[in-house]
Design a protein around this motif. Structure first.
Motif, PDB file in Angstrom:
ATOM      1  N   ILE A  91     -31.027 -27.053 -72.588  1.00 21.73           N
ATOM      2  CA  ILE A  91     -31.137 -25.865 -71.783  1.00 21.73           C
ATOM      3  C   ILE A  91     -30.148 -24.968 -71.960  1.00 21.73           C
ATOM      4  O   ILE A  91     -30.121 -23.894 -72.398  1.00 21.73           O
ATOM      5  N   ARG A  92     -28.895 -25.355 -71.923  1.00 24.94           N
ATOM      6  CA  ARG A  92     -27.569 -24.620 -72.100  1.00 24.94           C
ATOM      7  C   ARG A  92     -27.603 -23.800 -73.414  1.00 24.94           C
ATOM      8  O   ARG A  92     -27.576 -22.717 -73.366  1.00 24.94           O
ATOM      9  N   GLY A  93     -28.005 -24.452 -74.520  1.00 20.23           N
ATOM     10  CA  GLY A  93     -28.050 -24.037 -75.744  1.00 20.23           C
ATOM     11  C   GLY A  93     -29.203 -22.952 -75.771  1.00 20.23           C
ATOM     12  O   GLY A  93     -28.998 -21.988 -76.429  1.00 20.23           O
ATOM     13  N   ALA A  94     -30.236 -23.073 -75.343  1.00 25.61           N
ATOM     14  CA  ALA A  94     -31.234 -21.965 -75.204  1.00 25.61           C
ATOM     15  C   ALA A  94     -30.805 -20.695 -74.526  1.00 25.61           C
ATOM     16  O   ALA A  94     -31.054 -19.581 -75.265  1.00 25.61           O
ATOM     17  N   VAL A 110     -36.772 -18.397 -75.973  1.00 30.64           N
ATOM     18  CA  VAL A 110     -35.983 -19.293 -76.786  1.00 30.64           C
ATOM     19  C   VAL A 110     -36.268 -20.787 -76.238  1.00 30.64           C
ATOM     20  O   VAL A 110     -36.097 -20.994 -75.062  1.00 30.64           O
ATOM     21  N   LYS A 111     -36.780 -21.492 -77.013  1.00 28.24           N
ATOM     22  CA  LYS A 111     -37.127 -22.916 -76.741  1.00 28.24           C
ATOM     23  C   LYS A 111     -36.173 -23.672 -76.960  1.00 28.24           C
ATOM     24  O   LYS A 111     -35.443 -23.755 -77.911  1.00 28.24           O
ATOM     25  N   GLN A 166     -27.609 -19.990 -74.217  1.00 32.05           N
ATOM     26  CA  GLN A 166     -26.791 -19.173 -75.028  1.00 32.05           C
ATOM     27  C   GLN A 166     -27.205 -18.371 -76.344  1.00 32.05           C
ATOM     28  O   GLN A 166     -26.630 -17.229 -76.674  1.00 32.05           O
ATOM     29  N   GLU A 167     -28.333 -18.960 -77.032  1.00 30.32           N
ATOM     30  CA  GLU A 167     -29.056 -18.251 -78.042  1.00 30.32           C
ATOM     31  C   GLU A 167     -29.579 -17.071 -77.529  1.00 30.32           C
ATOM     32  O   GLU A 167     -29.485 -16.016 -78.067  1.00 30.32           O
ATOM     33  N   ILE A 168     -30.324 -16.869 -76.309  1.00 25.26           N
ATOM     34  CA  ILE A 168     -30.777 -15.655 -75.954  1.00 25.26           C
ATOM     35  C   ILE A 168     -29.937 -14.747 -75.609  1.00 25.26           C
ATOM     36  O   ILE A 168     -29.963 -13.565 -76.011  1.00 25.26           O
ATOM     37  N   GLU A 169     -28.740 -15.085 -74.949  1.00 23.35           N
ATOM     38  CA  GLU A 169     -27.756 -14.489 -74.616  1.00 23.35           C
ATOM     39  C   GLU A 169     -26.981 -13.644 -75.951  1.00 23.35           C
ATOM     40  O   GLU A 169     -26.343 -12.527 -76.017  1.00 23.35           O
TER      41      GLU A 169
END
Length: 80
Positions: free
Chosen positions: A25-28, A16-17, A30-33
């Motif tokens: 970074i934190r949002g990427a 996830v970019k 969270q998205e992959i998780e």
């Protein structure tokens, strides 16, 4: 300080970019998780330099083609 060089086989990561670097970074992650369970899995952060600047990709070692199709996330190859 003693350094150790480790030879790593090439990795195939679902990624996830981040929308921005470094703030996204934190949002990427969270998205992959939100798409895959991460407990016990190898995860890597990739920083890539492009003409537009620096990009960050949260990456999880893929467990195969089915996972890639199910998540719909892009695959990046790293290491080697």
């Amino acid at each position: 300080m003693k350094s150790t060089v480790i030879q790593q086989v090439p990795l195939r990561l679902i990624t996830v970019k981040a929308r921005s670097f470094p703030d996204g970074i934190r949002g990427a992650w969270q998205e992959i998780e939100s798409k895959r369970a991460m407990k016990g899995r190898k995860a890597y952060g990739l920083i890539c330099t492009t003409e537009a600047g620096m990009e960050y990709h949260a990456g999880l070692v893929s467990d195969g083609e089915l996972e890639v199709r199910v998540t719909g996330l892009p695959v990046k190859r790293a290491g080697g």
